[in-house]
Write an enzyme that holds these catalytic residues in place. Structure first.
Site, PDB file in Angstrom:
ATOM      1  N   SER A   1       0.852  -1.186   0.000  1.00 31.24           N
ATOM      2  CA  SER A   1       0.000   0.000   0.000  1.00 31.24           C
ATOM      3  C   SER A   1       0.885   1.232   0.000  1.00 31.24           C
ATOM      4  O   SER A   1       2.031   1.201   0.464  1.00 31.24           O
ATOM      5  CB  SER A   1      -0.903   0.021   1.235  1.00 31.24           C
ATOM      6  OG  SER A   1      -1.568   1.271   1.363  1.00 31.24           O
TER       7      SER A   1
ATOM      8  N   TYR B   1      -1.995  -0.300  10.323  1.00 28.94           N
ATOM      9  CA  TYR B   1      -2.076  -0.709   8.908  1.00 28.94           C
ATOM     10  C   TYR B   1      -0.792  -0.324   8.172  1.00 28.94           C
ATOM     11  O   TYR B   1      -0.220  -1.123   7.426  1.00 28.94           O
ATOM     12  CB  TYR B   1      -3.282  -0.052   8.263  1.00 28.94           C
ATOM     13  CG  TYR B   1      -3.462  -0.338   6.787  1.00 28.94           C
ATOM     14  CD1 TYR B   1      -3.893  -1.590   6.349  1.00 28.94           C
ATOM     15  CD2 TYR B   1      -3.217   0.646   5.834  1.00 28.94           C
ATOM     16  CE1 TYR B   1      -4.064  -1.860   4.998  1.00 28.94           C
ATOM     17  CE2 TYR B   1      -3.389   0.386   4.495  1.00 28.94           C
ATOM     18  CZ  TYR B   1      -3.811  -0.854   4.070  1.00 28.94           C
ATOM     19  OH  TYR B   1      -3.974  -1.113   2.728  1.00 28.94           O
TER      20      TYR B   1
END
Length: 274
Positions: A165, A179
């Site tokens: 990501s 995250y």
């Protein structure tokens, strides 16, 4: 037919980006093995692939369980004989109400003149929340990669694509430090394993997408209204998030034989991080 005669495993392939990746690989000739923890979305993805003429095996699997991952790959071998490509897509993402609140707080902090102070994200994360993200987003990638390499190393061929990501290569997702940490770990793991196995013609790379225009995120955009959306687009030069098909095409390239990439983290992100 860039994936003709290849067997590809795609994790987290029920909804959104995972399903788009599986459909794209199947369209290019791959026999796809898909897994997810949601029986309903898994069945829907299988039907979509088969109705388009693809070959698909759907297996329910929680990638945070090494035993379930072992059974997933055993089922793939039993059905198709081996595995040529693995896309580690399954992940927990910050999409609960508290995550939306944190995201809105960060965007307001970055894009409006407000008093500077700690945003108090990390100090409020619980042990359970932190560990659950690592169980799925990092341990799951390791378990699947380990099983795939046990098949790829003897055959001296393989392609592994880890979905990281933009959060793992920048501070764009500072609202979700748990995250971000896991996606940064995925990038580091990608580079380490890539160097290890490249000599066996196994190429390992990562895609680190920016915003993905999934139905869930489109719902968030509706929620924040026109002013919120305009504020968000100020931080993305392209003025929009990428579609699942645009991201899937990048994964297809990395899963194919049409490149010389080893240990790279490619980030399609519309210019959000350059």
């Amino acid at each position: 037919m860039r994936m003709k005669d290849k067997v590809a495993v795609v994790t987290g392939a029920g909804p959104g980006l995972g399903k788009a990746i599986a459909v794209t690989l199947a369209h290019e000739g791959a026999k796809v093995v898909i897994c997810d923890v949601s029986d309903a979305s898994l069945d829907e993805a299988r039907r979509e692939i088969e109705e388009a003429g693809g070959t698909c095996l759907a297996v329910r699997c929680d990638v945070s369980s090494s035993a379930e991952v072992h059974d997933l790959f055993a089922a793939a071998v039993e059905q198709f004989g081996t595995v040529h490509a693995l896309v580690n897509n399954a992940a927990l993402t910050p999409n609960r109400p508290i995550d939306t609140e944190r995201r809105n707080t960060l965007y307001a902090y970055l894009q409006t003149p407000v008093e500077r102070d700690s945003l108090r994200f990390t100090s409020e994360i619980t042990d359970e929340e932190w560990l659950r993200y690592w169980d799925v987003n990092v341990h799951g990638v390791f378990y699947c990669t380990r099983e795939a390499l046990r098949l790829m190393e003897p055959q001296r061929y393989g392609r592994i694509v880890n979905i990281a990501s933009i959060a793992g290569i920048s501070a764009r997702s500072a609202h979700s430090p748990h995250y971000s940490a896991t996606k940064g770990a995925v990038v580091a793991f990608t580079r380490s394993v890539a160097l290890e196995v490249a000599g066996a013609n196994i190429f390992v790379n990562a895609m680190a997408p920016g915003g993905v225009a999934t139905p869930a995120f489109n719902g968030y955009l509706e929620q924040i209204g026109e002013t919120g959306r305009n504020r968000l687009w100020q931080s993305c030069p392209a003025g929009r998030f990428g579609s699942v098909d645009e991201y899937a095409s990048t994964v297809l390239h990395l899963a194919s034989d049409e490149h010389y990439l080893v240990g790279q983290a490619i980030s399609p992100n519309g210019g959000s991080a350059i």
